[in-house]
Design a protein around this motif. Structure first.
Motif, PDB file in Angstrom:
ATOM      1  N   PRO A   1      44.829  45.203  48.890  1.00 54.47           N
ATOM      2  CA  PRO A   1      45.608  46.443  48.826  1.00 54.47           C
ATOM      3  C   PRO A   1      44.985  47.414  47.818  1.00 54.47           C
ATOM      4  N   LEU A   2      45.060  48.688  48.121  1.00 54.61           N
ATOM      5  CA  LEU A   2      44.404  49.706  47.301  1.00 54.61           C
ATOM      6  C   LEU A   2      44.779  49.642  45.831  1.00 54.61           C
ATOM      7  N   PRO A   3      46.063  49.547  45.471  1.00 54.50           N
ATOM      8  CA  PRO A   3      46.364  49.495  44.034  1.00 54.50           C
ATOM      9  C   PRO A   3      45.720  48.295  43.352  1.00 54.50           C
ATOM     10  N   GLU A   4      45.683  47.153  44.021  1.00 56.58           N
ATOM     11  CA  GLU A   4      45.093  45.953  43.436  1.00 56.58           C
ATOM     12  C   GLU A   4      43.599  46.136  43.191  1.00 56.58           C
ATOM     13  N   ILE A   5      42.897  46.674  44.151  1.00 55.23           N
ATOM     14  CA  ILE A   5      41.454  46.861  43.995  1.00 55.23           C
ATOM     15  C   ILE A   5      41.153  47.972  42.982  1.00 55.23           C
ATOM     16  N   THR A   6      42.007  48.976  42.921  1.00 53.66           N
ATOM     17  CA  THR A   6      41.832  50.051  41.932  1.00 53.66           C
ATOM     18  C   THR A   6      42.025  49.518  40.519  1.00 53.66           C
ATOM     19  N   LEU A   7      43.054  48.692  40.321  1.00 51.26           N
ATOM     20  CA  LEU A   7      43.282  48.095  39.005  1.00 51.26           C
ATOM     21  C   LEU A   7      42.127  47.190  38.602  1.00 51.26           C
ATOM     22  N   ALA A   8      41.627  46.414  39.547  1.00 54.23           N
ATOM     23  CA  ALA A   8      40.501  45.526  39.254  1.00 54.23           C
ATOM     24  C   ALA A   8      39.256  46.331  38.912  1.00 54.23           C
ATOM     25  N   ALA A   9      38.995  47.390  39.660  1.00 58.93           N
ATOM     26  CA  ALA A   9      37.822  48.224  39.386  1.00 58.93           C
ATOM     27  C   ALA A   9      37.923  48.869  38.007  1.00 58.93           C
TER      28      ALA A   9
ATOM     29  N   SER B   1      41.423  37.464  36.979  1.00 61.53           N
ATOM     30  CA  SER B   1      40.793  36.210  37.398  1.00 61.53           C
ATOM     31  C   SER B   1      41.250  35.819  38.800  1.00 61.53           C
ATOM     32  N   ALA B   2      42.539  35.942  39.060  1.00 67.65           N
ATOM     33  CA  ALA B   2      43.070  35.610  40.379  1.00 67.65           C
ATOM     34  C   ALA B   2      42.483  36.516  41.449  1.00 67.65           C
ATOM     35  N   PHE B   3      42.288  37.798  41.118  1.00 70.45           N
ATOM     36  CA  PHE B   3      41.669  38.736  42.058  1.00 70.45           C
ATOM     37  C   PHE B   3      40.279  38.256  42.457  1.00 70.45           C
ATOM     38  N   LEU B   4      39.522  37.753  41.475  1.00 69.59           N
ATOM     39  CA  LEU B   4      38.158  37.306  41.744  1.00 69.59           C
ATOM     40  C   LEU B   4      38.103  36.098  42.670  1.00 69.59           C
ATOM     41  N   VAL B   5      39.027  35.188  42.505  1.00 69.35           N
ATOM     42  CA  VAL B   5      38.947  33.935  43.261  1.00 69.35           C
ATOM     43  C   VAL B   5      39.925  33.862  44.430  1.00 69.35           C
ATOM     44  N   ALA B   6      40.670  34.911  44.683  1.00 71.26           N
ATOM     45  CA  ALA B   6      41.712  34.898  45.718  1.00 71.26           C
ATOM     46  C   ALA B   6      41.176  34.503  47.091  1.00 71.26           C
ATOM     47  N   GLU B   7      39.983  34.918  47.403  1.00 70.05           N
ATOM     48  CA  GLU B   7      39.440  34.626  48.723  1.00 70.05           C
ATOM     49  C   GLU B   7      38.200  33.746  48.636  1.00 70.05           C
ATOM     50  N   CYS B   8      38.161  32.945  47.595  1.00 72.48           N
ATOM     51  CA  CYS B   8      37.017  32.068  47.388  1.00 72.48           C
ATOM     52  C   CYS B   8      36.781  31.194  48.611  1.00 72.48           C
ATOM     53  N   CYS B   9      35.592  31.257  49.115  1.00 70.62           N
ATOM     54  CA  CYS B   9      35.124  30.412  50.213  1.00 70.62           C
ATOM     55  C   CYS B   9      35.869  30.640  51.526  1.00 70.62           C
ATOM     56  N   ALA B  10      36.540  31.788  51.670  1.00 67.44           N
ATOM     57  CA  ALA B  10      37.331  32.064  52.868  1.00 67.44           C
ATOM     58  C   ALA B  10      36.462  32.109  54.134  1.00 67.44           C
ATOM     59  N   ASP B  11      35.211  32.449  54.005  1.00 71.60           N
ATOM     60  CA  ASP B  11      34.343  32.567  55.173  1.00 71.60           C
ATOM     61  C   ASP B  11      33.459  31.344  55.384  1.00 71.60           C
TER      62      ASP B  11
END
Length: 115
Positions: free
Chosen positions: A7-15, A92-102
């Motif tokens: 979601p945009l707010p999440e990625i904006t906060l992380a950036a 930290s959770a943002f970084l690993v949220a989709e770890c190895c999803a692909d």
């Protein structure tokens, strides 16, 4: 596999947080405050520990506070800086949220992945 953007707010906060951490001195400040725990450190102690003092330290702390990574509070005549553990954990959770999803994992063959 189709990627879904956070979601945009999440990625904006992380950036914003990663931009604030994009300085060796600010990263050193954050690491020192993580070690200090919830009580935090005075400006003098923090500056001495990381080798950044005066207006340069103030500038870096302003960036980190603005990014939501550091909190400051008055304690009498002192200003204490402490890490915002919730923000650091969220980053930290943002970084690993989709770890190895692909990655397709086949646990039947000794846990090795097969792409």
């Amino acid at each position: 596999m189709k990627q879904t953007a956070p979601p945009l707010p999440e990625i904006t906060l992380a950036a914003t947080a990663f931009a604030a951490l994009g300085s060796e001195q600010r990263l050193a400040i954050v690491r020192r405050l993580v070690r200090a725990g919830p009580e935090g450190l005075t400006m003098g102690d923090l500056g001495n520990d990381v080798g950044v003092t005066g207006s340069v330290l103030t500038h870096h702390l302003k960036q980190l506070v603005s990014a939501g990574l550091v909190a400051q509070r008055k304690d009498g005549r002192r200003i204490l800086s402490s890490i915002d553990h919730t923000a650091i954990n969220a980053l930290s959770a943002f970084l690993v949220a989709e770890c190895c999803a692909d990655v397709a994992w086949d646990l039947s063959e000794n846990g090795h992945n097969h792409g």
